[in-house]
Motif scaffolding. Structure first.
Motif, PDB file in Angstrom:
ATOM      1  N   UNK A  84       0.859  -1.179   0.000  1.00 58.24           N
ATOM      2  CA  UNK A  84       0.000   0.000   0.000  1.00 58.24           C
ATOM      3  C   UNK A  84       0.901   1.236   0.000  1.00 58.24           C
ATOM      4  N   UNK A  85       1.362   1.675  -1.168  1.00 60.84           N
ATOM      5  CA  UNK A  85       2.391   2.721  -1.210  1.00 60.84           C
ATOM      6  C   UNK A  85       1.968   4.037  -0.566  1.00 60.84           C
ATOM      7  N   UNK A  86       0.720   4.472  -0.739  1.00 61.40           N
ATOM      8  CA  UNK A  86       0.301   5.744  -0.159  1.00 61.40           C
ATOM      9  C   UNK A  86       0.167   5.637   1.354  1.00 61.40           C
ATOM     10  N   UNK A  87      -0.341   4.509   1.822  1.00 63.63           N
ATOM     11  CA  UNK A  87      -0.426   4.281   3.263  1.00 63.63           C
ATOM     12  C   UNK A  87       0.973   4.278   3.875  1.00 63.63           C
ATOM     13  N   UNK A  88       1.895   3.597   3.211  1.00 60.67           N
ATOM     14  CA  UNK A  88       3.263   3.541   3.714  1.00 60.67           C
ATOM     15  C   UNK A  88       3.918   4.915   3.691  1.00 60.67           C
ATOM     16  N   UNK A  89       3.611   5.705   2.659  1.00 64.18           N
ATOM     17  CA  UNK A  89       4.194   7.048   2.560  1.00 64.18           C
ATOM     18  C   UNK A  89       3.698   7.945   3.691  1.00 64.18           C
ATOM     19  N   UNK A  90       2.392   7.888   3.997  1.00 63.09           N
ATOM     20  CA  UNK A  90       1.868   8.712   5.075  1.00 63.09           C
ATOM     21  C   UNK A  90       2.388   8.222   6.419  1.00 63.09           C
ATOM     22  N   UNK A  91       2.486   6.912   6.605  1.00 58.90           N
ATOM     23  CA  UNK A  91       3.025   6.375   7.853  1.00 58.90           C
ATOM     24  C   UNK A  91       4.467   6.854   8.060  1.00 58.90           C
ATOM     25  N   UNK A  92       5.252   6.858   6.991  1.00 56.28           N
ATOM     26  CA  UNK A  92       6.635   7.326   7.095  1.00 56.28           C
ATOM     27  C   UNK A  92       6.678   8.811   7.429  1.00 56.28           C
ATOM     28  N   UNK A  93       5.784   9.599   6.811  1.00 57.71           N
ATOM     29  CA  UNK A  93       5.745  11.036   7.089  1.00 57.71           C
ATOM     30  C   UNK A  93       5.336  11.292   8.540  1.00 57.71           C
ATOM     31  N   UNK A  94       4.350  10.559   9.041  1.00 56.60           N
ATOM     32  CA  UNK A  94       3.913  10.735  10.427  1.00 56.60           C
ATOM     33  C   UNK A  94       5.015  10.319  11.403  1.00 56.60           C
ATOM     34  N   UNK A  95       5.732   9.264  11.057  1.00 52.72           N
ATOM     35  CA  UNK A  95       6.831   8.823  11.919  1.00 52.72           C
ATOM     36  C   UNK A  95       7.916   9.896  12.010  1.00 52.72           C
ATOM     37  N   UNK A  96       8.225  10.529  10.875  1.00 52.82           N
ATOM     38  CA  UNK A  96       9.250  11.573  10.866  1.00 52.82           C
ATOM     39  C   UNK A  96       8.796  12.799  11.652  1.00 52.82           C
ATOM     40  N   UNK A  97       7.543  13.212  11.467  1.00 53.68           N
ATOM     41  CA  UNK A  97       7.016  14.374  12.184  1.00 53.68           C
ATOM     42  C   UNK A  97       6.960  14.091  13.684  1.00 53.68           C
ATOM     43  N   UNK A  98       6.520  12.896  14.055  1.00 49.88           N
ATOM     44  CA  UNK A  98       6.442  12.543  15.471  1.00 49.88           C
ATOM     45  C   UNK A  98       7.826  12.487  16.103  1.00 49.88           C
ATOM     46  N   UNK A  99       8.810  12.009  15.366  1.00 47.81           N
ATOM     47  CA  UNK A  99      10.168  11.946  15.888  1.00 47.81           C
ATOM     48  C   UNK A  99      10.686  13.349  16.204  1.00 47.81           C
ATOM     49  N   UNK A 100      10.401  14.296  15.307  1.00 42.21           N
ATOM     50  CA  UNK A 100      10.819  15.682  15.557  1.00 42.21           C
ATOM     51  C   UNK A 100      10.060  16.278  16.740  1.00 42.21           C
ATOM     52  N   UNK A 101       8.761  15.986  16.832  1.00 43.23           N
ATOM     53  CA  UNK A 101       7.956  16.519  17.932  1.00 43.23           C
ATOM     54  C   UNK A 101       8.387  15.912  19.262  1.00 43.23           C
ATOM     55  N   UNK A 102       8.735  14.627  19.249  1.00 43.55           N
ATOM     56  CA  UNK A 102       9.119  13.952  20.488  1.00 43.55           C
ATOM     57  C   UNK A 102      10.385  14.541  21.085  1.00 43.55           C
ATOM     58  N   UNK A 103      11.235  15.113  20.238  1.00 44.65           N
ATOM     59  CA  UNK A 103      12.462  15.714  20.749  1.00 44.65           C
ATOM     60  C   UNK A 103      12.148  16.863  21.694  1.00 44.65           C
ATOM     61  N   UNK A 104      11.000  17.521  21.471  1.00 43.67           N
ATOM     62  CA  UNK A 104      10.627  18.636  22.330  1.00 43.67           C
ATOM     63  C   UNK A 104       9.896  18.241  23.585  1.00 43.67           C
ATOM     64  N   UNK A 105       9.251  17.072  23.568  1.00 42.52           N
ATOM     65  CA  UNK A 105       8.434  16.693  24.724  1.00 42.52           C
ATOM     66  C   UNK A 105       8.952  15.453  25.434  1.00 42.52           C
ATOM     67  N   UNK A 106      10.106  14.967  25.038  1.00 42.40           N
ATOM     68  CA  UNK A 106      10.620  13.706  25.575  1.00 42.40           C
ATOM     69  C   UNK A 106      10.749  13.745  27.091  1.00 42.40           C
ATOM     70  N   UNK A 107      11.225  14.866  27.624  1.00 42.39           N
ATOM     71  CA  UNK A 107      11.366  14.992  29.070  1.00 42.39           C
ATOM     72  C   UNK A 107      10.252  15.818  29.672  1.00 42.39           C
TER      73      UNK A 107
END
Length: 323
Positions: free
Chosen positions: A282-305
């Motif tokens: 499911x290429x579009x599903x996989x693409x959005x999942x990858x985009x959400x993972x990248x955005x969440x990783x950046x957001x988590x850097x701010x709220x990790x602690x």
């Protein structure tokens, strides 16, 4: 061979607890329901349902067949939605999300997806995690952004076959107080110190979760207000109605509030993706999942602690803009 229609009838009997109510739901007569169940029992060679004055009880073979019926129904729904996508003029992608997580993560992820795949027709649906999981399982949504508090995620191995849970980030909860509260100037507090306070719930699902924490702290949970919106809850706190626990991504530092860390064990929400386990890519599903993972990783850097900003442009440090 087991007849799919008879499995559907058995599933309705299990859901409604009687032949008569199942007949009404299926627009059949009770006699027809009884005949379907009898034929199913002849096919499998074992009783599947036992009728009594208190309703219908499934046998162990009956419970196994209902589980199979649910899986088959979900697979057929997925196929129907897949056919709809194949015959659509444009490729479609449907994502289910809860409000605060969607507001925090989806815009950047969807912008990335649209930039890479402008041909995709997007649909975003607001749903609670349990409903979102059912949508993904049935094919009504291609993936879902969901959350859970303490305990297991909404998708567990074996409980919802065909689905995967992919963790994204942790969203710690802050104690939100009126500016004049006796604890407003503290760096951190324990829930036990709030035994004299009333609470404002910013999410109806929070109550059971909060009750567990207050019980561990040895205090009674007294609810002053229940809402389904974290911003509304914070306006009530600012008005002096009570105190509240608010997820980091939903904090509103522009309000006249104090935001204080909860001492260990600090409560948190856990964000994740619900994805279908499908044979075809499911290429579009996989693409959005990858985009959400990248955005969440950046957001988590701010709220990790729990000390990061509410938004990427906010200053570093605790989000106590009102102080």
């Amino acid at each position: 061979m087991i007849d799919v229609q008879r499995l559907r009838v058995l599933r309705a009997v299990a859901e409604h607890g009687s032949f008569n109510r199942a007949a009404g739901a299926l627009l059949l007569t009770p006699s027809a329901v009884s005949q379907h169940i009898a034929a199913l029992e002849r096919t499998v060679g074992h009783p599947v349902a036992v009728r009594s004055t208190r309703g219908v009880t499934l046998t162990e073979p009956g419970r196994l067949l209902v589980e199979a019926a649910e899986s088959i129904s979900a697979e057929l729904d997925q196929v129907r939605h897949a056919i709809d996508r194949l015959t659509a003029e444009r490729p479609r992608l449907t994502v289910a999300t809860f409000t605060s997580g969607g507001r925090h993560l989806l815009p950047a992820a969807l912008a990335r997806l649209v930039a890479e795949h402008p041909e995709v027709e997007l649909t975003v649906l607001e749903r609670e995690p349990e409903d979102a999981a059912a949508m993904v399982r049935g094919g009504a949504a291609d993936l879902a952004l969901a959350y859970h508090f303490g305990g297991p995620p909404p998708v567990r191995p074996g409980e919802r076959p065909g689905l995967d849970w992919v963790p994204l980030m942790e969203d710690p909860l802050w104690l939100v107080l009126p500016r004049g509260h006796r604890l407003a100037d503290r760096a951190s507090v324990s829930l036990a110190e709030l035994d004299a306070d009333r609470w404002v719930l910013g999410c109806l699902r929070t109550e059971a979760f909060l009750r567990r924490y207050t019980e561990l702290a040895g205090i009674d949970l007294r609810v002053a207000a229940s809402t389904t919106d974290y911003f509304f809850a914070q306006t009530l706190v600012a008005a002096g109605v009570g105190v509240s626990l608010i997820p980091h991504v939903s904090l509103a530092p522009a309000l006249e509030l104090a935001m204080v860390r909860i001492e260990h064990p600090r409560p948190a929400r856990h964000f994740g993706l619900i994805l279908p386990r499908r044979r075809r890519p499911q290429p579009y599903t996989q693409a959005l999942a990858a985009a959400l993972t990248a955005v969440a990783s950046a957001a988590a850097a701010g709220v990790q602690t729990g000390d990061g900003p509410v938004t990427p442009t906010a200053p570093d440090g605790p989000p106590n803009a009102a102080r």
